[in-house]
Scaffold this motif. Structure first.
Motif, PDB file in Angstrom:
ATOM      1  N   LEU A 261     -35.983  61.611  -8.716  1.00  0.00           N
ATOM      2  CA  LEU A 261     -34.910  61.252  -7.792  1.00  0.00           C
ATOM      3  C   LEU A 261     -33.908  62.396  -7.657  1.00  0.00           C
ATOM      4  O   LEU A 261     -33.443  62.686  -6.545  1.00  0.00           O
ATOM      5  N   ASP A 262     -33.574  63.046  -8.756  1.00  0.00           N
ATOM      6  CA  ASP A 262     -32.650  64.181  -8.709  1.00  0.00           C
ATOM      7  C   ASP A 262     -33.186  65.281  -7.800  1.00  0.00           C
ATOM      8  O   ASP A 262     -32.469  65.812  -6.948  1.00  0.00           O
ATOM      9  N   ARG A 263     -34.451  65.622  -7.984  1.00  0.00           N
ATOM     10  CA  ARG A 263     -35.032  66.729  -7.227  1.00  0.00           C
ATOM     11  C   ARG A 263     -35.136  66.389  -5.741  1.00  0.00           C
ATOM     12  O   ARG A 263     -34.842  67.227  -4.876  1.00  0.00           O
ATOM     13  N   VAL A 264     -35.557  65.181  -5.438  1.00  0.00           N
ATOM     14  CA  VAL A 264     -35.705  64.800  -4.032  1.00  0.00           C
ATOM     15  C   VAL A 264     -34.343  64.700  -3.365  1.00  0.00           C
ATOM     16  O   VAL A 264     -34.147  65.196  -2.247  1.00  0.00           O
ATOM     17  N   SER A 265     -33.390  64.086  -4.031  1.00  0.00           N
ATOM     18  CA  SER A 265     -32.069  63.901  -3.443  1.00  0.00           C
ATOM     19  C   SER A 265     -31.373  65.229  -3.177  1.00  0.00           C
ATOM     20  O   SER A 265     -30.693  65.393  -2.162  1.00  0.00           O
ATOM     21  N   SER A 266     -31.556  66.191  -4.084  1.00  0.00           N
ATOM     22  CA  SER A 266     -30.902  67.489  -3.934  1.00  0.00           C
ATOM     23  C   SER A 266     -31.715  68.487  -3.134  1.00  0.00           C
ATOM     24  O   SER A 266     -31.234  69.578  -2.823  1.00  0.00           O
ATOM     25  N   GLY A 267     -32.959  68.131  -2.809  1.00  0.00           N
ATOM     26  CA  GLY A 267     -33.825  69.062  -2.084  1.00  0.00           C
ATOM     27  C   GLY A 267     -34.337  70.181  -2.964  1.00  0.00           C
ATOM     28  O   GLY A 267     -34.701  71.249  -2.469  1.00  0.00           O
ATOM     29  N   ALA A 268     -34.394  69.937  -4.280  1.00  0.00           N
ATOM     30  CA  ALA A 268     -34.801  70.970  -5.229  1.00  0.00           C
ATOM     31  C   ALA A 268     -36.315  70.992  -5.379  1.00  0.00           C
ATOM     32  O   ALA A 268     -36.877  70.376  -6.288  1.00  0.00           O
ATOM     33  N   SER A 269     -36.983  71.684  -4.479  1.00  0.00           N
ATOM     34  CA  SER A 269     -38.433  71.801  -4.569  1.00  0.00           C
ATOM     35  C   SER A 269     -38.784  72.970  -5.472  1.00  0.00           C
ATOM     36  O   SER A 269     -37.920  73.552  -6.125  1.00  0.00           O
ATOM     37  N   GLY A 270     -40.070  73.301  -5.521  1.00  0.00           N
ATOM     38  CA  GLY A 270     -40.513  74.398  -6.357  1.00  0.00           C
ATOM     39  C   GLY A 270     -41.503  73.943  -7.401  1.00  0.00           C
ATOM     40  O   GLY A 270     -41.959  72.796  -7.402  1.00  0.00           O
ATOM     41  N   PRO A 271     -41.856  74.832  -8.342  1.00  0.00           N
ATOM     42  CA  PRO A 271     -42.880  74.518  -9.346  1.00  0.00           C
ATOM     43  C   PRO A 271     -42.574  73.271 -10.164  1.00  0.00           C
ATOM     44  O   PRO A 271     -43.484  72.526 -10.525  1.00  0.00           O
TER      45      PRO A 271
ATOM     46  N   GLY B  40     -42.201  52.075 -13.038  1.00  0.00           N
ATOM     47  CA  GLY B  40     -43.181  52.296 -14.088  1.00  0.00           C
ATOM     48  C   GLY B  40     -44.609  52.005 -13.691  1.00  0.00           C
ATOM     49  O   GLY B  40     -45.480  51.874 -14.553  1.00  0.00           O
ATOM     50  N   TYR B  41     -44.888  51.945 -12.382  1.00  0.00           N
ATOM     51  CA  TYR B  41     -46.219  51.566 -11.917  1.00  0.00           C
ATOM     52  C   TYR B  41     -47.184  52.741 -11.799  1.00  0.00           C
ATOM     53  O   TYR B  41     -48.393  52.557 -11.872  1.00  0.00           O
ATOM     54  N   CYS B  42     -46.681  53.929 -11.554  1.00  0.00           N
ATOM     55  CA  CYS B  42     -47.584  55.066 -11.379  1.00  0.00           C
ATOM     56  C   CYS B  42     -46.819  56.359 -11.601  1.00  0.00           C
ATOM     57  O   CYS B  42     -45.588  56.395 -11.510  1.00  0.00           O
ATOM     58  N   GLY B  43     -47.553  57.406 -11.895  1.00  0.00           N
ATOM     59  CA  GLY B  43     -46.949  58.704 -12.093  1.00  0.00           C
ATOM     60  C   GLY B  43     -46.367  58.885 -13.488  1.00  0.00           C
ATOM     61  O   GLY B  43     -46.400  57.977 -14.326  1.00  0.00           O
ATOM     62  N   PRO B  44     -45.819  60.077 -13.766  1.00  0.00           N
ATOM     63  CA  PRO B  44     -45.288  60.384 -15.096  1.00  0.00           C
ATOM     64  C   PRO B  44     -43.963  59.678 -15.353  1.00  0.00           C
ATOM     65  O   PRO B  44     -43.324  59.168 -14.425  1.00  0.00           O
ATOM     66  N   ASP B  45     -43.550  59.668 -16.577  1.00  0.00           N
ATOM     67  CA  ASP B  45     -42.288  59.033 -16.968  1.00  0.00           C
ATOM     68  C   ASP B  45     -41.136  60.010 -16.704  1.00  0.00           C
ATOM     69  O   ASP B  45     -40.431  60.440 -17.618  1.00  0.00           O
ATOM     70  N   ARG B  46     -40.946  60.324 -15.411  1.00  0.00           N
ATOM     71  CA  ARG B  46     -39.928  61.320 -15.031  1.00  0.00           C
ATOM     72  C   ARG B  46     -39.222  60.872 -13.752  1.00  0.00           C
ATOM     73  O   ARG B  46     -38.867  61.681 -12.906  1.00  0.00           O
ATOM     74  N   ALA B  47     -38.993  59.569 -13.629  1.00  0.00           N
ATOM     75  CA  ALA B  47     -38.443  59.031 -12.384  1.00  0.00           C
ATOM     76  C   ALA B  47     -37.043  59.568 -12.088  1.00  0.00           C
ATOM     77  O   ALA B  47     -36.732  59.901 -10.941  1.00  0.00           O
ATOM     78  N   ASP B  48     -36.196  59.652 -13.101  1.00  0.00           N
ATOM     79  CA  ASP B  48     -34.837  60.120 -12.855  1.00  0.00           C
ATOM     80  C   ASP B  48     -34.841  61.568 -12.389  1.00  0.00           C
ATOM     81  O   ASP B  48     -34.094  61.944 -11.485  1.00  0.00           O
ATOM     82  N   GLU B  49     -35.692  62.365 -12.998  1.00  0.00           N
ATOM     83  CA  GLU B  49     -35.839  63.759 -12.566  1.00  0.00           C
ATOM     84  C   GLU B  49     -36.355  63.820 -11.136  1.00  0.00           C
ATOM     85  O   GLU B  49     -35.880  64.637 -10.327  1.00  0.00           O
TER      86      GLU B  49
ATOM     87  N   PHE C 129     -41.344  58.006  -5.453  1.00  0.00           N
ATOM     88  CA  PHE C 129     -40.323  57.608  -6.423  1.00  0.00           C
ATOM     89  C   PHE C 129     -40.242  56.107  -6.661  1.00  0.00           C
ATOM     90  O   PHE C 129     -40.161  55.673  -7.829  1.00  0.00           O
ATOM     91  N   PRO C 130     -40.203  55.238  -5.625  1.00  0.00           N
ATOM     92  CA  PRO C 130     -39.965  53.816  -5.897  1.00  0.00           C
ATOM     93  C   PRO C 130     -40.933  53.193  -6.897  1.00  0.00           C
ATOM     94  O   PRO C 130     -40.477  52.535  -7.861  1.00  0.00           O
ATOM     95  N   PRO C 131     -42.259  53.344  -6.759  1.00  0.00           N
ATOM     96  CA  PRO C 131     -43.134  52.747  -7.778  1.00  0.00           C
ATOM     97  C   PRO C 131     -43.030  53.468  -9.112  1.00  0.00           C
ATOM     98  O   PRO C 131     -43.216  52.857 -10.172  1.00  0.00           O
ATOM     99  N   ASN C 132     -42.738  54.767  -9.084  1.00  0.00           N
ATOM    100  CA  ASN C 132     -42.570  55.507 -10.321  1.00  0.00           C
ATOM    101  C   ASN C 132     -41.359  55.000 -11.091  1.00  0.00           C
ATOM    102  O   ASN C 132     -41.383  54.864 -12.324  1.00  0.00           O
TER     103      ASN C 132
END
Length: 270
Positions: free
Chosen positions: A47-57, A36-45, A30-33
């Motif tokens: 952080l939401d998923r990691v913080s809430s423990g929402a894993s899955g597809p 804007g340094y790497c990964g898709p443009d979905r940083a807020d999503e 998440f931090p470099p994402n």
């Protein structure tokens, strides 16, 4: 012995790295994402998923879009006979450990050749492989030190900016001294350059974020905790075993790159 067995009685179980590999990956990605340094443009999503423990597809889809890290996960997974998002694989990539001993040498060199050879000159590729021959493994800090061009810039006299980037981009460890609001004062060792090699300076204090809008990567942070950091974020709580693994991996990858005397290990940025 596991970190659970080492965990201080006052620590909460959720402070441990998740058993889910995608969540563990997200904590460090998440931090470099977010910058804007790497990964898709979905940083807020993310952080939401990691913080809430929402894993899955949904989270796995985000993780697979990190094109810089994913080939390393595939390589480590192939060497260990595990899936790329197996927690053992993900932890090895970010924190190190004995699993990486099976992933270096010729198999790592072949992977780098497939990935980077078409984008490098012969000399640049030979320099990259030299770092592997010196002991480099598919750890995130190897990618930072040996693939990115910052070490070459430092060796050519441009020190301050590149050294700061290397320091923030690598996974590093520290101990929480105090907490105020959404930030913590953390004592850690930064990279230093003596004109020939990189090493770690004596511990100093830095400020790192551990929460934003009620969301965090590491669920529990308190003074006295040992934590991992990536860019300006605290990523996770770590016990003695993982702390030792990261320290050893950092020293190992630094030694591999320091042993190479040319101006830059490589000249690629992804």
């Amino acid at each position: 012995m596991t970190d659970t067995q080492h965990r201080p009685p006052s620590a909460h179980p959720e402070a441990l790295p998740p058993e889910d590999g995608a969540l563990l990956f997200g904590r460090y990605a998440f931090p470099p994402n977010d910058l804007g340094y790497c990964g898709p443009d979905r940083a807020d999503e993310l952080l939401d998923r990691v913080s809430s423990g929402a894993s899955g597809p949904g989270l796995e889809e985000v993780v697979r879009a990190f094109e810089g890290a994913w080939p390393y996960l595939e390589l480590i997974g192939e060497c260990l006979g595990r899936a790329p998002l197996d927690p053992v694989v993900v932890e090895a990539y970010w924190l190190g450990g004995p699993a990486l001993d099976r992933c270096g040498g010729a198999v790592f060199a072949r992977s780098l050749e497939e990935r980077f050879r078409p984008r490098l000159t012969r000399l640049e590729f030979e320099r990259l492989v030299a770092a592997v021959a010196a002991g480099g493994t598919p750890h995130h800090n190897f990618h930072v030190f040996a693939v990115y061009p910052w070490v070459g810039l430092i060796r050519n006299g441009h020190v301050d900016g590149p050294l700061t980037v290397l320091d923030q981009c690598r996974i590093r460890c520290g101990q929480v001294l105090s907490i105020e609001g959404d930030t913590a004062l953390v004592e850690s060792r930064h990279l230093t350059w003596d004109g020939r090699t990189m090493s770690l300076a004596p511990p100093t204090a830095e400020t790192a974020r551990f929460r934003r809008d009620g969301r965090s990567l590491a669920p529990t942070v308190k003074p006295g905790d040992h934590v991992t950091l990536h860019w300006n974020w605290i990523c996770d709580w770590v016990g003695p075993m993982r702390l030792t693994r990261l320290r050893n991996a950092t020293a190992h990858e630094l030694a591999a790159v320091n042993s190479c005397t040319y101006s830059a290990p490589a000249a690629v940025l992804s």
